[in-house]
Design a protein around this motif. Structure first.
Motif, PDB file in Angstrom:
ATOM      1  N   ALA A  53       0.811  -1.211  -0.061  1.00 21.44           N
ATOM      2  CA  ALA A  53      -0.097  -0.006  -0.067  1.00 21.44           C
ATOM      3  C   ALA A  53       0.805   1.193  -0.061  1.00 21.44           C
ATOM      4  O   ALA A  53       0.435   2.136  -0.582  1.00 21.44           O
ATOM      5  N   ASP A  78      -7.244  -1.243  -4.241  1.00 18.71           N
ATOM      6  CA  ASP A  78      -8.391  -1.325  -3.854  1.00 18.71           C
ATOM      7  C   ASP A  78      -8.496  -3.080  -3.534  1.00 18.71           C
ATOM      8  O   ASP A  78      -9.110  -3.431  -2.730  1.00 18.71           O
ATOM      9  N   TRP A  81      -7.173  -3.461   0.182  1.00 21.93           N
ATOM     10  CA  TRP A  81      -7.904  -3.181   1.153  1.00 21.93           C
ATOM     11  C   TRP A  81      -9.115  -3.986   1.026  1.00 21.93           C
ATOM     12  O   TRP A  81      -9.790  -4.560   2.233  1.00 21.93           O
ATOM     13  N   ARG A  82      -9.826  -4.426  -0.034  1.00 21.98           N
ATOM     14  CA  ARG A  82     -11.088  -4.924  -0.045  1.00 21.98           C
ATOM     15  C   ARG A  82     -10.669  -6.609  -0.026  1.00 21.98           C
ATOM     16  O   ARG A  82     -11.372  -7.039   0.717  1.00 21.98           O
ATOM     17  N   GLY A  88     -10.709  -3.848   6.055  1.00 20.32           N
ATOM     18  CA  GLY A  88      -9.980  -3.500   7.541  1.00 20.32           C
ATOM     19  C   GLY A  88     -10.372  -4.334   8.608  1.00 20.32           C
ATOM     20  O   GLY A  88      -9.860  -4.247   9.521  1.00 20.32           O
ATOM     21  N   TYR A 108      -2.890   0.578   8.859  1.00 21.16           N
ATOM     22  CA  TYR A 108      -4.089   1.087   8.636  1.00 21.16           C
ATOM     23  C   TYR A 108      -4.006   2.610   8.311  1.00 21.16           C
ATOM     24  O   TYR A 108      -4.561   3.522   7.445  1.00 21.16           O
ATOM     25  N   PHE A 111      -3.769   3.290   4.579  1.00 19.13           N
ATOM     26  CA  PHE A 111      -4.987   3.553   3.871  1.00 19.13           C
ATOM     27  C   PHE A 111      -5.858   4.413   4.205  1.00 19.13           C
ATOM     28  O   PHE A 111      -6.776   4.763   3.598  1.00 19.13           O
ATOM     29  N   HIS A 116      -9.793   5.458   2.919  1.00 23.15           N
ATOM     30  CA  HIS A 116     -10.275   4.283   3.648  1.00 23.15           C
ATOM     31  C   HIS A 116     -10.606   4.410   5.001  1.00 23.15           C
ATOM     32  O   HIS A 116      -9.756   5.068   5.800  1.00 23.15           O
TER      33      HIS A 116
END
Length: 307
Positions: A53, A78, A81-82, A88, A108, A111, A116
């Motif tokens: 990331a 994407d 994260w997804r 998350g 985190y 993101f 996000h």
């Protein structure tokens, strides 16, 4: 001695090839069912996801990606994260199980900067940050900087003094340059990364540290290039790109680019490992991520010099 800077095309090519390899191996970043029931394994598998990331964020931030690279980087973010972090939830579960671990916060934070959100994770982190243990946890000084930088990325009040944390690092004390060994070299690179928020703000490097690096970094880079340690050399090339007057040494960059496999993967040291694909991925994903990072930073600095 005058140092010739590498061409933007050479610098960009290293990152383009690295990104292609990372995209083609995206599934290898995924946590397995066995990983998810072992917090130690989760922490180990989160590190490369967080680094993935960060690299994509740097690529967007520095504005050096072409349209194809931008599309790939966006899809990878994407996916991370997804798919890899379940929006998350993987971080939130680890935070629940290991409430005083800074790892969910640090992963985190990137993101969060990218837009996000996971309110449950943020609430849990805030509870832990209000404990005395949060600031009392013993960790390496450069790791403390990483926590402080993550807090800054989330817009949180710092849990301790940033300048004091810098002063406690090896680099902040500017010891004898000939004492730099492998682990010290990695520590000093990460001090720079946290100081500058992964290259975003090179001006945050204190002048005395920037002068120290400008004096000794070229020798360190030459040493690790001679040892063909491409992972550490890549991190040192990022540090060079963060300095007020980066060298972007063409000779070093040509050696670094020549070490990269045709696939885009970068070996840790000497040549590419062979054998089981999963094992090879575990060995080369970090130096390949570093190659993408070094390329984005160096290309940005080279393009700025051209303008």
């Amino acid at each position: 001695m005058t140092v010739t800077a590498a061409s933007p095309a050479l610098l960009h090519g290293v990152g383009d090839r690295a990104l292609s390899w990372l995209d083609e191996h995206r599934e290898c970043f995924r946590l397995t069912a066995d990983d998810l029931v072992n917090n130690g394994a989760v922490v180990e598998r989160l590190k490369p996801i967080g680094e993935l990331a960060l690299n994509m964020q740097v690529l967007f931030r520095e504005g050096v990606a072409g349209s194809r690279q931008k599309a790939r980087a966006g899809q990878l973010l994407d996916f991370a994260w997804r798919e890899l972090l379940d929006g998350g939830n993987v971080l939130a579960r680890l935070q629940h199980d290991e409430p005083l671990s800074p790892v969910p916060l640090e992963v985190y934070a990137t993101f969060h900067e990218l837009g996000h959100r996971h309110p449950g994770l943020e609430a849990a982190v805030e509870v832990c940050r209000h404990t005395a243990t949060w600031t009392a946890l013993e960790m390496m000084p450069n790791r403390r900087l990483g926590v402080l930088n993550a807090e800054r990325k989330l817009g949180l009040a710092p849990s301790s003094d940033f300048d004091r944390a810098v002063a406690r690092t090896w680099l902040g004390q500017r010891p004898e340059p000939w004492t730099v060994q492998l682990h010290i070299a990695y520590d000093l690179t990460h001090t720079v990364f946290h100081l500058t928020n992964w290259g975003e703000a090179p001006e945050r490097i204190p002048p005395e540290i920037a002068d120290y690096l400008a004096r000794y970094l070229p020798a360190w880079m030459d040493d690790w290039a001679d040892l063909e340690h491409w992972d550490l050399l890549g991190e040192l090339l990022v540090v060079d790109a963060c300095l007020p007057r980066p060298t972007l040494d063409a000779v070093l960059w040509e050696r670094y680019a020549a070490a990269q496999a045709e696939s885009g993967a970068m070996p840790i040291q000497r040549t590419m490992p062979q054998g089981d694909p999963a094992r090879v991925f575990d060995l080369v994903h970090h130096p390949t991520l570093v190659a993408a990072f070094a390329s984005a930073m160096a290309t940005s600095r080279a393009m700025s010099a051209v303008r």
